[in-house]
Scaffold this motif. Structure first.
Motif, PDB file in Angstrom:
ATOM      1  N   GLN A  17       0.810  -1.211   0.000  1.00 54.36           N
ATOM      2  CA  GLN A  17       0.000   0.000   0.000  1.00 54.36           C
ATOM      3  C   GLN A  17       0.849   1.269   0.000  1.00 54.36           C
ATOM      4  OE1 GLN A  17      -3.539  -0.020  -0.128  1.00 54.36           O
ATOM      5  NE2 GLN A  17      -3.081  -2.151  -0.629  1.00 54.36           N
ATOM      6  N   GLN A  18       2.110   1.144   0.374  1.00 47.30           N
ATOM      7  CA  GLN A  18       3.030   2.272   0.427  1.00 47.30           C
ATOM      8  C   GLN A  18       4.355   1.869  -0.200  1.00 47.30           C
ATOM      9  OE1 GLN A  18       2.408   5.303   1.607  1.00 47.30           O
ATOM     10  NE2 GLN A  18       0.611   5.086   2.949  1.00 47.30           N
ATOM     11  N   PRO A  19       5.074   2.804  -0.806  1.00 43.54           N
ATOM     12  CA  PRO A  19       6.425   2.481  -1.272  1.00 43.54           C
ATOM     13  C   PRO A  19       7.375   2.376  -0.089  1.00 43.54           C
ATOM     14  CG  PRO A  19       5.987   4.817  -1.590  1.00 43.54           C
ATOM     15  CD  PRO A  19       4.701   4.210  -1.095  1.00 43.54           C
ATOM     16  N   LEU A  20       8.483   1.662  -0.275  1.00 49.19           N
ATOM     17  CA  LEU A  20       9.528   1.632   0.744  1.00 49.19           C
ATOM     18  C   LEU A  20      10.202   2.997   0.831  1.00 49.19           C
ATOM     19  CD1 LEU A  20      11.143  -1.828  -0.122  1.00 49.19           C
ATOM     20  CD2 LEU A  20       9.539  -1.320   1.729  1.00 49.19           C
ATOM     21  N   ALA A  21      10.903   3.222   1.920  1.00 50.91           N
ATOM     22  CA  ALA A  21      11.570   4.510   2.112  1.00 50.91           C
ATOM     23  C   ALA A  21      12.610   4.767   1.027  1.00 50.91           C
ATOM     24  CB  ALA A  21      12.206   4.557   3.497  1.00 50.91           C
ATOM     25  N   GLU A  22      13.275   3.700   0.579  1.00 48.45           N
ATOM     26  CA  GLU A  22      14.274   3.821  -0.496  1.00 48.45           C
ATOM     27  C   GLU A  22      13.837   2.968  -1.679  1.00 48.45           C
ATOM     28  OE1 GLU A  22      18.405   3.315   0.696  1.00 48.45           O
ATOM     29  OE2 GLU A  22      17.768   3.458   2.790  1.00 48.45           O
ATOM     30  N   ARG A  23      13.975   3.521  -2.865  1.00 48.50           N
ATOM     31  CA  ARG A  23      13.546   2.809  -4.076  1.00 48.50           C
ATOM     32  C   ARG A  23      14.242   1.459  -4.227  1.00 48.50           C
ATOM     33  NH1 ARG A  23      10.908   5.890  -8.162  1.00 48.50           N
ATOM     34  NH2 ARG A  23      10.733   8.101  -7.641  1.00 48.50           N
ATOM     35  N   SER A  24      15.537   1.424  -4.019  1.00 48.02           N
ATOM     36  CA  SER A  24      16.306   0.203  -4.297  1.00 48.02           C
ATOM     37  C   SER A  24      16.339  -0.769  -3.127  1.00 48.02           C
ATOM     38  CB  SER A  24      17.736   0.571  -4.710  1.00 48.02           C
ATOM     39  OG  SER A  24      18.380   1.293  -3.667  1.00 48.02           O
ATOM     40  N   ALA A  25      15.521  -0.521  -2.079  1.00 47.22           N
ATOM     41  CA  ALA A  25      15.523  -1.385  -0.893  1.00 47.22           C
ATOM     42  C   ALA A  25      14.625  -2.610  -1.042  1.00 47.22           C
ATOM     43  CB  ALA A  25      15.096  -0.581   0.330  1.00 47.22           C
ATOM     44  N   SER A  26      14.002  -2.769  -2.187  1.00 50.44           N
ATOM     45  CA  SER A  26      13.079  -3.892  -2.377  1.00 50.44           C
ATOM     46  C   SER A  26      13.839  -5.208  -2.528  1.00 50.44           C
ATOM     47  CB  SER A  26      12.200  -3.646  -3.605  1.00 50.44           C
ATOM     48  OG  SER A  26      12.998  -3.365  -4.728  1.00 50.44           O
ATOM     49  N   ARG A  27      13.091  -6.288  -2.440  1.00 46.22           N
ATOM     50  CA  ARG A  27      13.648  -7.621  -2.641  1.00 46.22           C
ATOM     51  C   ARG A  27      13.582  -7.974  -4.130  1.00 46.22           C
ATOM     52  NH1 ARG A  27      10.271 -11.237   1.419  1.00 46.22           N
ATOM     53  NH2 ARG A  27      11.861 -12.823   0.954  1.00 46.22           N
ATOM     54  N   LEU A  28      14.348  -8.984  -4.504  1.00 50.75           N
ATOM     55  CA  LEU A  28      14.427  -9.401  -5.902  1.00 50.75           C
ATOM     56  C   LEU A  28      14.447 -10.924  -5.956  1.00 50.75           C
ATOM     57  CD1 LEU A  28      14.869  -8.521  -8.908  1.00 50.75           C
ATOM     58  CD2 LEU A  28      17.333  -8.742  -8.467  1.00 50.75           C
ATOM     59  N   LEU A  29      13.460 -11.498  -6.595  1.00 50.96           N
ATOM     60  CA  LEU A  29      13.411 -12.945  -6.812  1.00 50.96           C
ATOM     61  C   LEU A  29      13.990 -13.223  -8.196  1.00 50.96           C
ATOM     62  CD1 LEU A  29      12.575 -15.785  -5.950  1.00 50.96           C
ATOM     63  CD2 LEU A  29      10.284 -15.311  -6.864  1.00 50.96           C
ATOM     64  N   VAL A  30      15.090 -13.961  -8.245  1.00 48.91           N
ATOM     65  CA  VAL A  30      15.772 -14.247  -9.503  1.00 48.91           C
ATOM     66  C   VAL A  30      15.357 -15.636  -9.990  1.00 48.91           C
ATOM     67  CG1 VAL A  30      17.994 -14.444 -10.679  1.00 48.91           C
ATOM     68  CG2 VAL A  30      17.707 -12.790  -8.809  1.00 48.91           C
ATOM     69  N   LEU A  31      14.821 -15.685 -11.206  1.00 48.85           N
ATOM     70  CA  LEU A  31      14.332 -16.933 -11.788  1.00 48.85           C
ATOM     71  C   LEU A  31      15.147 -17.304 -13.014  1.00 48.85           C
ATOM     72  CD1 LEU A  31      10.464 -16.272 -11.742  1.00 48.85           C
ATOM     73  CD2 LEU A  31      11.891 -17.250  -9.929  1.00 48.85           C
ATOM     74  N   ASP A  32      15.561 -18.540 -13.089  1.00 47.63           N
ATOM     75  CA  ASP A  32      16.189 -19.098 -14.288  1.00 47.63           C
ATOM     76  C   ASP A  32      15.257 -20.185 -14.810  1.00 47.63           C
ATOM     77  OD1 ASP A  32      17.674 -20.606 -16.157  1.00 47.63           O
ATOM     78  OD2 ASP A  32      19.558 -19.970 -15.237  1.00 47.63           O
ATOM     79  N   ALA A  33      14.514 -19.872 -15.868  1.00 53.04           N
ATOM     80  CA  ALA A  33      13.498 -20.786 -16.368  1.00 53.04           C
ATOM     81  C   ALA A  33      14.111 -22.051 -16.946  1.00 53.04           C
ATOM     82  CB  ALA A  33      12.637 -20.089 -17.419  1.00 53.04           C
ATOM     83  N   GLU A  34      15.303 -21.940 -17.502  1.00 50.17           N
ATOM     84  CA  GLU A  34      15.931 -23.112 -18.102  1.00 50.17           C
ATOM     85  C   GLU A  34      16.334 -24.121 -17.026  1.00 50.17           C
ATOM     86  OE1 GLU A  34      16.696 -25.054 -21.636  1.00 50.17           O
ATOM     87  OE2 GLU A  34      15.914 -23.012 -21.432  1.00 50.17           O
ATOM     88  N   ARG A  35      16.878 -23.612 -15.924  1.00 50.41           N
ATOM     89  CA  ARG A  35      17.331 -24.484 -14.831  1.00 50.41           C
ATOM     90  C   ARG A  35      16.242 -24.723 -13.791  1.00 50.41           C
ATOM     91  NH1 ARG A  35      21.770 -21.153 -16.018  1.00 50.41           N
ATOM     92  NH2 ARG A  35      23.642 -22.324 -16.648  1.00 50.41           N
ATOM     93  N   LYS A  36      15.110 -24.010 -13.922  1.00 47.63           N
ATOM     94  CA  LYS A  36      14.022 -24.086 -12.950  1.00 47.63           C
ATOM     95  C   LYS A  36      14.521 -23.736 -11.542  1.00 47.63           C
ATOM     96  CE  LYS A  36      10.680 -25.442 -15.740  1.00 47.63           C
ATOM     97  NZ  LYS A  36      11.369 -25.163 -17.014  1.00 47.63           N
ATOM     98  N   SER A  37      15.329 -22.703 -11.466  1.00 48.26           N
ATOM     99  CA  SER A  37      15.889 -22.300 -10.176  1.00 48.26           C
ATOM    100  C   SER A  37      15.316 -20.964  -9.738  1.00 48.26           C
ATOM    101  CB  SER A  37      17.418 -22.206 -10.256  1.00 48.26           C
ATOM    102  OG  SER A  37      17.806 -21.114 -11.086  1.00 48.26           O
ATOM    103  N   MET A  38      15.203 -20.773  -8.406  1.00 48.09           N
ATOM    104  CA  MET A  38      14.729 -19.532  -7.803  1.00 48.09           C
ATOM    105  C   MET A  38      15.705 -19.133  -6.707  1.00 48.09           C
ATOM    106  SD  MET A  38      10.727 -20.522  -7.169  1.00 48.09           S
ATOM    107  CE  MET A  38       9.888 -21.647  -8.299  1.00 48.09           C
ATOM    108  N   THR A  39      16.076 -17.847  -6.687  1.00 47.90           N
ATOM    109  CA  THR A  39      17.003 -17.354  -5.682  1.00 47.90           C
ATOM    110  C   THR A  39      16.476 -16.052  -5.107  1.00 47.90           C
ATOM    111  OG1 THR A  39      18.819 -18.261  -7.012  1.00 47.90           O
ATOM    112  CG2 THR A  39      19.415 -16.788  -5.196  1.00 47.90           C
TER     113      THR A  39
END
Length: 349
Positions: A17-39
C-alpha cells in the motif's frame, strides 16, 4: 488456455500500500526458467547479476495526474480517470458516476472548466475539455495521481514523486511502468560504472492495463490500445548489443510489449504508433534476453506475458514461493528478474 489457468491465491496483506523509504531497498526474486531455479536476493544486488555489455531498456513515460473530480449538471458527483490524451483538449476516459452521461452532457470541474461528453469509444467516454489551458496543464493544476485500484488509500504528496520513475520524461501515461520504480540515481550510476548500458522506449501505459479479462478463453480476449515509440537509436543499440554477445534486458512488461510490437517478421525496426499486442504462452520472443518485472495480478494479461517467457507452471511456482516468503506485491511491491527459456517460447504447461 483458460483465464483460470493463471490463478494464484494472494493474501491481501501482501499487496503493498506504500512504497519503501528507499527505491532500491526492495527484494528481488531471480528466476532461471531453463534451470528451474529460484534465488532470493535484494534489488541492490542487480549490478552483480548483470555483466558489462548488457543493455537495460527502460520505459521513459511520465505519469500524468490523471484523476479528476467534477459534477454533472444535475449535481451528481463524477470521477474522471483519463485513459489516453488524444489531443490538446481531448481524451478518452473512464467515468465513475451513478448514471452514465449522454453525448453532449457537461461535467463541471472544480475550477469551472467544462468536460463535454463527445460520445463513446468502447468502454470509455470521449471528452473535450473547454479550457483555455491545454489538457496536460489542466491535469497538473486539478488532477490527482492515479494510484491503482488495489492501493486502497488516497494519494498523498509523496506519491507525486514516488509513482514516477527517476528517468520519466515523456508525459502521457496514466499508470506507472512499475519495474522502473526500483531504480534510483545511485543505482543507475553504479550500473553505468560497471559497463552496463541503458536505452529507452516510450509506451504510455493506459488505465486499461488494470481492466480484468472478461473472457474465460484467453485467445478470445482483445487488448486495450497503447501508444509507443521505439526509436532508431535504441534499435541500433540493441543490434550492436546482440552482435557483441551482450544481453537485452527489458525493465518491465511495457518494454517487452513495445519491443515485440516493433519486431515485425522477427526483425526489430523503429516504430511509433499503437499496439494491442497480447502475449501469452506459446508466443516466440525475438527482442529480449531477460525481464525485470514486478509481481502481477492473478489471471492478468501481464502474468500471462511473464508465463510466456518462462513457462506457466514455473511462474506459478515462483509466485507461490513469493507468497510463502512474504514478498510485497504489485506496483509498490518487490521485483523479479526472469531469465527465460532459451528457445524463446514459454510452454503452455
Amino acid at each position: 488456455m483458460k483465464k483460470s489457468d493463471f490463478h494464484f491465491d494472494l493474501p491481501p496483506e501482501l499487496i503493498a500500500q506504500q512504497p519503501l523509504a528507499e527505491r532500491s531497498a526492495s527484494r528481488l526474486l531471480v528466476l532461471d526458467a531453463e534451470r528451474k531455479s529460484m534465488t532470493d536476493r535484494q534489488f541492490r544486488e542487480l549490478p552483480d547479476l548483470l555483466k558489462a555489455g548488457d543493455l537495460l531498456v527502460y520505459n521513459d513515460t511520465r505519469v500524468l495526474p490523471a484523476r479528476l473530480f467534477g459534477r454533472k449538471q444535475t449535481g451528481g458527483a463524477v470521477e474522471i480517470l483519463i485513459e489516453r490524451v488524444t489531443g490538446s483538449h481531448e481524451a478518452t476516459a473512464q467515468l465513475g458516476v451513478s448514471k452514465k452521461p449522454k453525448e453532449g452532457a457537461a461535467i463541471e470541474l472544480a475550477d469551472g472548466t467544462i468536460a463535454r461528453v463527445l460520445g463513446r469509444d468502447g468502454e470509455f467516454f470521449r471528452l473535450r475539455f473547454e479550457s483555455a489551458d491545454p489538457l496536460e496543464k489542466l491535469l497538473l493544476k486539478l488532477g490527482r495521481m492515479p494510484l491503482p485500484p488495489y492501493i486502497e488509500r488516497t494519494p498523498d504528496a509523496a506519491d507525486n514523486e514516488r509513482y514516477q520513475t527517476v528517468f520519466a520524461r515523456e508525459p502521457g501515461a496514466v499508470a506507472a511502468p512499475t519495474a522502473g520504480l526500483h531504480f534510483d540515481v545511485a543505482m543507475l550510476d553504479q550500473l553505468a560504472a560497471r559497463g552496463i548500458e541503458s536505452g529507452h522506449i516510450t509506451l504510455h501505459v493506459g488505465a486499461g492495463t488494470f481492466q480484468p479479462m472478461r473472457t474465460e478463453k484467453i485467445e478470445e480476449h482483445t487488448m486495450h490500445r497503447e501508444w509507443l515509440n521505439v526509436g532508431a537509436e535504441l534499435v541500433d543499440k540493441i543490434h550492436h548489443t546482440r552482435a557483441r554477445g551482450g544481453r537485452v534486458i527489458a525493465v518491465g512488461t511495457t518494454v517487452v510489449r513495445a519491443l515485440e510490437s516493433a519486431s515485425r517478421n522477427g526483425v526489430l525496426e523503429p516504430f511509433a504508433g499503437e499496439t494491442q499486442i497480447f502475449i501469452f504462452p506459446g508466443y516466440r520472443f525475438t527482442s529480449i534476453d531477460g525481464l525485470l518485472t514486478n509481481f502481477h495480478l492473478p489471471e492478468s494479461t501481464l502474468l500471462m506475458l511473464v508465463s510466456a517467457l518462462a513457462g506457466r507452471e514455473f511462474i506459478l511456482d515462483a509466485y507461490r514461493h513469493a507468497v510463502a516468503q512474504r514478498y510485497r506485491f504489485f506496483s509498490y511491491g518487490d521485483a523479479m528478474l526472469v531469465w527465460p527459456l532459451r528457445a524463446g517460447v514459454g510452454s503452455g504447461e
